[in-house]
Motif scaffolding. Structure first.
Motif, PDB file in Angstrom:
ATOM      1  N   PHE A 141       0.967   4.191  -2.891  1.00 47.49           N
ATOM      2  CA  PHE A 141       0.685   5.627  -2.441  1.00 47.49           C
ATOM      3  C   PHE A 141       1.709   6.566  -3.102  1.00 47.49           C
ATOM      4  CE2 PHE A 141       1.966   9.201   0.461  1.00 47.49           C
ATOM      5  CZ  PHE A 141       0.677   9.785   0.394  1.00 47.49           C
TER       6      PHE A 141
ATOM      7  N   ARG B  27     -10.635  10.231  11.990  1.00 42.04           N
ATOM      8  CA  ARG B  27     -10.622   8.904  11.278  1.00 42.04           C
ATOM      9  C   ARG B  27     -10.899   9.067   9.881  1.00 42.04           C
ATOM     10  NH1 ARG B  27     -12.789   6.050  14.793  1.00 42.04           N
ATOM     11  NH2 ARG B  27     -14.694   5.556  13.971  1.00 42.04           N
ATOM     12  N   ASP B  28     -11.902   9.830   9.399  1.00 45.55           N
ATOM     13  CA  ASP B  28     -12.466  10.022   8.272  1.00 45.55           C
ATOM     14  C   ASP B  28     -11.494  10.697   7.320  1.00 45.55           C
ATOM     15  OD1 ASP B  28     -14.737  10.082   6.408  1.00 45.55           O
ATOM     16  OD2 ASP B  28     -14.603  12.139   6.181  1.00 45.55           O
ATOM     17  N   ARG B  29     -10.354  11.348   7.607  1.00 46.36           N
ATOM     18  CA  ARG B  29      -9.619  12.055   7.074  1.00 46.36           C
ATOM     19  C   ARG B  29      -8.393  11.468   6.844  1.00 46.36           C
ATOM     20  NH1 ARG B  29     -12.526  15.850   8.940  1.00 46.36           N
ATOM     21  NH2 ARG B  29     -12.651  18.110   8.155  1.00 46.36           N
ATOM     22  N   MET B  30      -8.302  10.257   7.296  1.00 49.91           N
ATOM     23  CA  MET B  30      -6.908   9.371   7.110  1.00 49.91           C
ATOM     24  C   MET B  30      -7.353   7.926   6.554  1.00 49.91           C
ATOM     25  SD  MET B  30      -5.076  10.045  10.727  1.00 49.91           S
ATOM     26  CE  MET B  30      -6.507   9.243  11.630  1.00 49.91           C
ATOM     27  N   GLU B  31      -6.350   7.582   5.810  1.00 55.17           N
ATOM     28  CA  GLU B  31      -6.466   6.018   5.204  1.00 55.17           C
ATOM     29  C   GLU B  31      -5.856   5.280   6.156  1.00 55.17           C
ATOM     30  OE1 GLU B  31      -5.691   3.685   1.212  1.00 55.17           O
ATOM     31  OE2 GLU B  31      -5.521   5.899   1.046  1.00 55.17           O
ATOM     32  N   VAL B  32      -6.505   4.176   6.697  1.00 48.38           N
ATOM     33  CA  VAL B  32      -5.819   3.408   7.860  1.00 48.38           C
ATOM     34  C   VAL B  32      -5.284   2.181   7.003  1.00 48.38           C
ATOM     35  CG1 VAL B  32      -6.162   1.963   9.836  1.00 48.38           C
ATOM     36  CG2 VAL B  32      -7.446   4.084   9.578  1.00 48.38           C
ATOM     37  N   ILE B  33      -4.002   1.881   7.436  1.00 45.99           N
ATOM     38  CA  ILE B  33      -3.297   0.731   6.891  1.00 45.99           C
ATOM     39  C   ILE B  33      -2.907  -0.169   8.237  1.00 45.99           C
ATOM     40  CG2 ILE B  33      -1.096  -0.165   5.928  1.00 45.99           C
ATOM     41  CD1 ILE B  33      -0.961   2.502   4.479  1.00 45.99           C
TER      42      ILE B  33
ATOM     43  N   ARG C   9       0.743  -1.327  -0.104  1.00 44.26           N
ATOM     44  CA  ARG C   9       0.056   0.061   0.029  1.00 44.26           C
ATOM     45  C   ARG C   9       0.882   1.007  -0.108  1.00 44.26           C
ATOM     46  NH1 ARG C   9      -1.715   3.634  -1.258  1.00 44.26           N
ATOM     47  NH2 ARG C   9      -3.910   4.736  -0.515  1.00 44.26           N
TER      48      ARG C   9
ATOM     49  N   LEU D  95      -1.889   8.915   5.639  1.00 48.72           N
ATOM     50  CA  LEU D  95      -1.686   7.593   5.913  1.00 48.72           C
ATOM     51  C   LEU D  95      -1.515   7.328   7.500  1.00 48.72           C
ATOM     52  CD1 LEU D  95       1.187   6.224   3.501  1.00 48.72           C
ATOM     53  CD2 LEU D  95      -1.339   6.155   3.083  1.00 48.72           C
ATOM     54  N   CYS D  96      -2.449   6.384   7.901  1.00 48.05           N
ATOM     55  CA  CYS D  96      -2.370   6.090   9.322  1.00 48.05           C
ATOM     56  C   CYS D  96      -1.945   4.555   9.392  1.00 48.05           C
ATOM     57  CB  CYS D  96      -3.740   6.468   9.747  1.00 48.05           C
ATOM     58  SG  CYS D  96      -3.886   6.046  11.729  1.00 48.05           S
TER      59      CYS D  96
ATOM     60  N   SER E 250      -4.768  12.050   0.383  1.00 51.07           N
ATOM     61  CA  SER E 250      -4.949  11.108   1.406  1.00 51.07           C
ATOM     62  C   SER E 250      -3.587  11.089   2.477  1.00 51.07           C
ATOM     63  CB  SER E 250      -4.710   9.468   0.937  1.00 51.07           C
ATOM     64  OG  SER E 250      -3.471   9.427   0.223  1.00 51.07           O
TER      65      SER E 250
END
Length: 373
Positions: free
Chosen positions: A142, A288-294, A138, A157-158, A155
């Protein structure tokens, strides 16, 4: 004859106007020179030395050589004009000097060149981290999009996972692979909104928020910024830091982020923000909505053995200095330590246990071998 006289009169009027302007300009120059001499004499009587004038000139030179925005340049000139009228030892002049130092020290135009070679990035991630294939894939996706589009907007990343799985080191490896400066701030236990947005310039000791302070420390406007332990933010009567982070992490808003200390917009759109968290349940939904969780899962037994053999054992051998006595730790011994003494998802406690084995070996070696003087 009348038309000729009118033309001559107009020529005389123009010449007269030119002479008046030249005379007025000369008088203005003499007046300014006279007033400057009087001002210099007055400042000398009041105890303002030539060093103060040199300081003003130095600030003016910094403003001219720094490619700051027009709004920031206008604010800086106003602050310099106020500083020139203050007593050098007054508390307000100290606050103004500190503000000008921060304002001129921001990387308004400094950028580092990106090295977005995905093969190089993959090699760097494989060298620093064993496993984590989905997370690496991922991250490469990115960075490939960043290389193609030319920007990092869109995006955040988290990296979410249990302690000790390599979230912070992954962020550092990304910065090294991209050739960018790396900045890390820990958000654990922060309850004051001013830690993110900065303090108002109403008292001595005020400073900008941790975000702009970290960017100033990095020296570039396109650094890799790691927000560590974002799930441990708190909130009380001093504000909600997680709400202040919404503007920082929102690609639609952070191009003109305004800190309470600077009070001028600063562009954060070129900064690559990476957040880390142990659990996502405590992170507010808007953030959390502003981040893409990995998700970073825990390591298996065989992955821990490989990590211990390739990274942990050599590091502990170097720290304890036991490499000179022929110390070696077999895979069976590592597997025994993992199965009997560690029950964690990461490898942090495993490294402690391996360090304990190395220290025990050093202590036993010193007790059984004669001391060499």
């Amino acid at each position: 004859l009348l038309s000729i006289l009118h033309r001559e009169v107009e020529i005389l009027r123009v010449e007269e106007r030119i002479e008046d302007e030249i005379k007025e300009s000369a008088e203005r120059g003499q007046k300014e020179a006279y007033l400057n001499e009087r001002l210099r004499a007055i400042r000398k009587e009041l105890g303002y030395g030539d060093d103060d004038d040199d300081e003003i000139e130095e600030y003016l030179h910094k403003i001219e050589t720094t490619e700051m925005s027009e709004e920031a340049r206008e604010v800086a000139h106003k602050e310099i004009a106020r500083l020139a009228k203050m007593a050098p030892m007054s508390p307000e002049s100290t606050v103004t000097r500190h503000y000008l130092d921060i304002l001129c020290g921001m990387p308004w135009s400094e950028r580092s060149d990106d090295h977005l070679d995905t093969r190089r990035v993959k090699k760097k991630l494989d060298e620093d981290h064993h496993g984590l294939e989905k997370a690496k894939e991922r991250i490469l996706e990115f960075l490939s999009v960043v290389k193609l589009s030319g920007n990092v907007q869109g995006s955040i990343l988290c990296l979410a996972g249990p302690p000790g799985v390599g979230k912070t080191s992954l962020g550092r490896s990304i910065a090294e692979a991209m050739g960018r400066s790396f900045v890390r701030i820990s958000l654990g236990g922060i309850r004051d909104e001013a830690e993110i947005r900065g303090h108002r310039r109403t008292y001595i000791g005020s400073r900008p928020g941790r975000v702009l302070e970290g960017i100033r420390r990095a020296g570039t406007r396109n650094c890799v910024f790691l927000l560590d332990e974002i799930d441990k933010l708190g909130s009380d009567f001093r504000g909600d830091p997680s709400s202040a982070l919404l503007e920082v992490l929102d690609p639609e808003q952070n191009h003109d982020f305004s800190d309470h200390y600077l009070e001028v917009p600063f562009d954060l759109s070129q900064v690559l923000f990476i957040a880390t968290a142990n659990i996502m349940d405590t992170v507010p939904p808007p953030l959390r909505d502003r981040m893409e969780v990995i998700e970073l899962p825990g390591y298996t037994l065989e992955e821990k053995v490989e990590i211990a053999r390739g990274f942990l054992v050599p590091r502990q051998v170097e720290r304890t200095g036991i490499g000179g006595v022929g110390f070696e730790m077999t895979d069976d011994a590592i597997r025994k330590v993992i199965e009997s003494y560690t029950r964690e998802a990461g490898v942090r406690n495993l490294e402690r246990e391996i360090g304990g084995v190395c220290r025990k070996t050093v202590s036993y070696t010193h007790l059984t071998l004669p001391t060499i003087c």
